[in-house]
Motif scaffolding. Structure first.
Motif, PDB file in Angstrom:
ATOM      1  N   THR A 173       0.857  -1.190   0.000  1.00 36.81           N
ATOM      2  CA  THR A 173       0.000   0.000   0.000  1.00 36.81           C
ATOM      3  C   THR A 173       0.888   1.234   0.000  1.00 36.81           C
ATOM      4  N   ILE A 174       1.836   1.255  -0.903  1.00 35.98           N
ATOM      5  CA  ILE A 174       2.887   2.258  -0.871  1.00 35.98           C
ATOM      6  C   ILE A 174       2.744   3.352  -1.912  1.00 35.98           C
ATOM      7  N   GLY A 175       1.889   3.175  -2.880  1.00 37.39           N
ATOM      8  CA  GLY A 175       1.812   4.122  -3.982  1.00 37.39           C
ATOM      9  C   GLY A 175       2.724   3.677  -5.110  1.00 37.39           C
ATOM     10  N   ARG A 176       2.304   3.918  -6.317  1.00 36.65           N
ATOM     11  CA  ARG A 176       3.002   3.364  -7.476  1.00 36.65           C
ATOM     12  C   ARG A 176       4.405   3.917  -7.683  1.00 36.65           C
ATOM     13  N   LEU A 177       4.703   5.094  -7.175  1.00 40.75           N
ATOM     14  CA  LEU A 177       6.022   5.664  -7.391  1.00 40.75           C
ATOM     15  C   LEU A 177       7.120   4.890  -6.672  1.00 40.75           C
ATOM     16  N   ASP A 178       6.776   4.136  -5.644  1.00 43.36           N
ATOM     17  CA  ASP A 178       7.768   3.352  -4.907  1.00 43.36           C
ATOM     18  C   ASP A 178       7.833   1.898  -5.354  1.00 43.36           C
ATOM     19  N   LEU A 179       7.024   1.516  -6.324  1.00 44.72           N
ATOM     20  CA  LEU A 179       7.019   0.122  -6.795  1.00 44.72           C
ATOM     21  C   LEU A 179       8.353  -0.356  -7.368  1.00 44.72           C
ATOM     22  N   PRO A 180       9.117   0.485  -8.071  1.00 42.71           N
ATOM     23  CA  PRO A 180      10.367  -0.019  -8.643  1.00 42.71           C
ATOM     24  C   PRO A 180      11.319  -0.648  -7.629  1.00 42.71           C
ATOM     25  N   ALA A 181      11.248  -0.261  -6.373  1.00 47.56           N
ATOM     26  CA  ALA A 181      12.117  -0.850  -5.346  1.00 47.56           C
ATOM     27  C   ALA A 181      11.882  -2.349  -5.210  1.00 47.56           C
ATOM     28  N   PHE A 182      10.709  -2.826  -5.592  1.00 48.46           N
ATOM     29  CA  PHE A 182      10.375  -4.237  -5.428  1.00 48.46           C
ATOM     30  C   PHE A 182      10.665  -5.060  -6.675  1.00 48.46           C
ATOM     31  N   ALA A 183      11.127  -4.401  -7.734  1.00 48.59           N
ATOM     32  CA  ALA A 183      11.472  -5.124  -8.967  1.00 48.59           C
ATOM     33  C   ALA A 183      12.652  -6.067  -8.747  1.00 48.59           C
ATOM     34  N   ASP A 184      13.494  -5.776  -7.784  1.00 52.73           N
ATOM     35  CA  ASP A 184      14.642  -6.636  -7.494  1.00 52.73           C
ATOM     36  C   ASP A 184      14.274  -7.855  -6.679  1.00 52.73           C
TER      37      ASP A 184
END
Length: 149
Positions: free
Chosen positions: A132-143
């Protein structure tokens, strides 16, 4: 009135004004990165103001007499700009803030320094993760693609 929106609270305020106070002239402002905004009963503007000075100018140009900050909890800059612009222009500001979550019996909380550390804290074993973080922080989870988000 200027409503700094993008949250369910702003949408509820929009609905309330339409039903209970249609004579109040208000506009909702959304961040420039807002994707597919909800339909609004009020006029909507999208995009930044150009910092504190730009917001001050907007308040003057539009004759804004009150501001409601109903921005997303992850918004870091706009609440700061709103506070300083409203103070400088002597415009009342109401900030709507959600109650923070508090640990309760049975919770398992682990504090982390940032989103990258949160992704690492999930560990190597595949898990189902509710973000529930907002889409702008999603790239951190790509790894950490082993997880189902």
């Amino acid at each position: 009135m200027l409503i700094l929106g993008g949250t369910s609270e702003a949408a509820a305020l929009d609905q309330h004004l339409a039903e209970q106070a249609p004579d109040i002239r208000a506009i909702i402002s959304l961040a420039g990165h807002t994707v597919d905004p909800r339909p609004s009963n009020l006029p909507v503007r999208v995009g930044g103001f150009g910092g504190i000075e730009g917001l001050r100018q907007y308040l003057r140009d539009e004759g804004i007499i009150a501001v409601i900050d109903a921005t997303h909890p992850f918004a870091a800059i706009m609440p700061f700009h709103a506070e300083h612009a409203c103070k400088a222009e002597n415009v009342p500001l109401l900030a709507i803030r959600r109650e923070p979550w508090h640990a309760a019996a049975g919770d398992r909380w682990e504090g982390v320094r940032d989103m990258e550390a949160a992704a690492v804290a999930l560990g190597p074993e595949a898990r189902r993760v509710f973000l529930t973080i907002g889409r702008l922080d999603l790239p951190a989870f790509a790894d950490a693609p082993q997880h189902h988000y």
